[in-house]
Write a protein that holds these residues in place. Structure first.
Motif, PDB file in Angstrom:
ATOM      1  N   ASP A  39      73.186  49.888  52.218  1.00 58.94           N
ATOM      2  CA  ASP A  39      73.536  48.497  52.501  1.00 58.94           C
ATOM      3  C   ASP A  39      74.600  47.982  51.525  1.00 58.94           C
ATOM      4  N   ALA A  40      74.384  48.214  50.225  1.00 55.30           N
ATOM      5  CA  ALA A  40      75.312  47.713  49.214  1.00 55.30           C
ATOM      6  C   ALA A  40      76.671  48.409  49.306  1.00 55.30           C
ATOM      7  N   PHE A  41      76.646  49.735  49.436  1.00 54.93           N
ATOM      8  CA  PHE A  41      77.885  50.509  49.505  1.00 54.93           C
ATOM      9  C   PHE A  41      78.680  50.135  50.756  1.00 54.93           C
ATOM     10  N   ASP A  55      81.269  39.305  48.103  1.00 56.41           N
ATOM     11  CA  ASP A  55      80.365  38.839  49.144  1.00 56.41           C
ATOM     12  C   ASP A  55      79.151  39.761  49.305  1.00 56.41           C
ATOM     13  N   CYS A  56      78.978  40.692  48.376  1.00 57.40           N
ATOM     14  CA  CYS A  56      77.909  41.692  48.463  1.00 57.40           C
ATOM     15  C   CYS A  56      76.918  41.589  47.307  1.00 57.40           C
ATOM     16  N   VAL A  57      76.833  40.454  46.686  1.00 62.54           N
ATOM     17  CA  VAL A  57      75.975  40.299  45.512  1.00 62.54           C
ATOM     18  C   VAL A  57      74.513  40.577  45.849  1.00 62.54           C
ATOM     19  N   LYS A  58      74.011  40.012  46.929  1.00 63.13           N
ATOM     20  CA  LYS A  58      72.589  40.178  47.258  1.00 63.13           C
ATOM     21  C   LYS A  58      72.202  41.641  47.491  1.00 63.13           C
ATOM     22  N   PRO A  59      72.978  42.419  48.255  1.00 66.75           N
ATOM     23  CA  PRO A  59      72.607  43.833  48.409  1.00 66.75           C
ATOM     24  C   PRO A  59      72.642  44.608  47.089  1.00 66.75           C
ATOM     25  N   PHE A  60      73.575  44.270  46.207  1.00 69.65           N
ATOM     26  CA  PHE A  60      73.641  44.969  44.923  1.00 69.65           C
ATOM     27  C   PHE A  60      72.503  44.558  43.997  1.00 69.65           C
ATOM     28  N   ILE A  61      72.090  43.302  44.053  1.00 71.30           N
ATOM     29  CA  ILE A  61      70.928  42.875  43.263  1.00 71.30           C
ATOM     30  C   ILE A  61      69.681  43.592  43.763  1.00 71.30           C
ATOM     31  N   ALA A  62      69.534  43.699  45.077  1.00 75.39           N
ATOM     32  CA  ALA A  62      68.384  44.408  45.650  1.00 75.39           C
ATOM     33  C   ALA A  62      68.399  45.878  45.225  1.00 75.39           C
TER      34      ALA A  62
END
Length: 108
Positions: A39-41, A55-62
């Motif tokens: 998801d993050a990648f 715009d990908c902060v939430k997937p990287f935090i997860a």
């Protein structure tokens, strides 16, 4: 692999799929945090923001939370990076993340 703006021969979905097929990330894709990594990648590769991936902060935090919850599944080098981050926090030097990356505090 190029994700240049002028490279319109392949769709971004095809490019993301090709990137995800790289053997260099196989362990990350199939480990306990595999779906979070994908998801993050994928989000990062698809990002069109001026600051790529902002715009990908939430997937990287997860993903980061999953890595913290499953330390045995990751190489020592990855975990040492986090230890170095903790050491940096204790020093006098402070690195502040950009405002967009901080989670909003609930209003009371």
């Amino acid at each position: 692999m190029s994700f240049g703006e002028n490279d319109n021969e392949e769709s971004i979905d095809v490019k993301v799929q090709k990137a995800l097929e790289c053997p260099c990330i196989a362990d990350l894709k199939h480990g306990p945090c595999g779906s979070g990594f994908v998801d993050a990648f994928s989000c990062f590769l698809r990002s069109t923001e001026e600051e790529k991936g902002s715009d990908c902060v939430k997937p990287f935090i997860a993903l980061q939370n999953c890595i913290k919850e499953n330390p045995a599944a990751f190489s020592k080098e990855i975990l040492e990076e986090e230890e170095n981050d903790e050491e940096a926090e204790k020093s006098n030097l402070k690195v502040r993340p950009p405002a967009w990356s901080r989670e909003a505090k609930p209003k009371l």
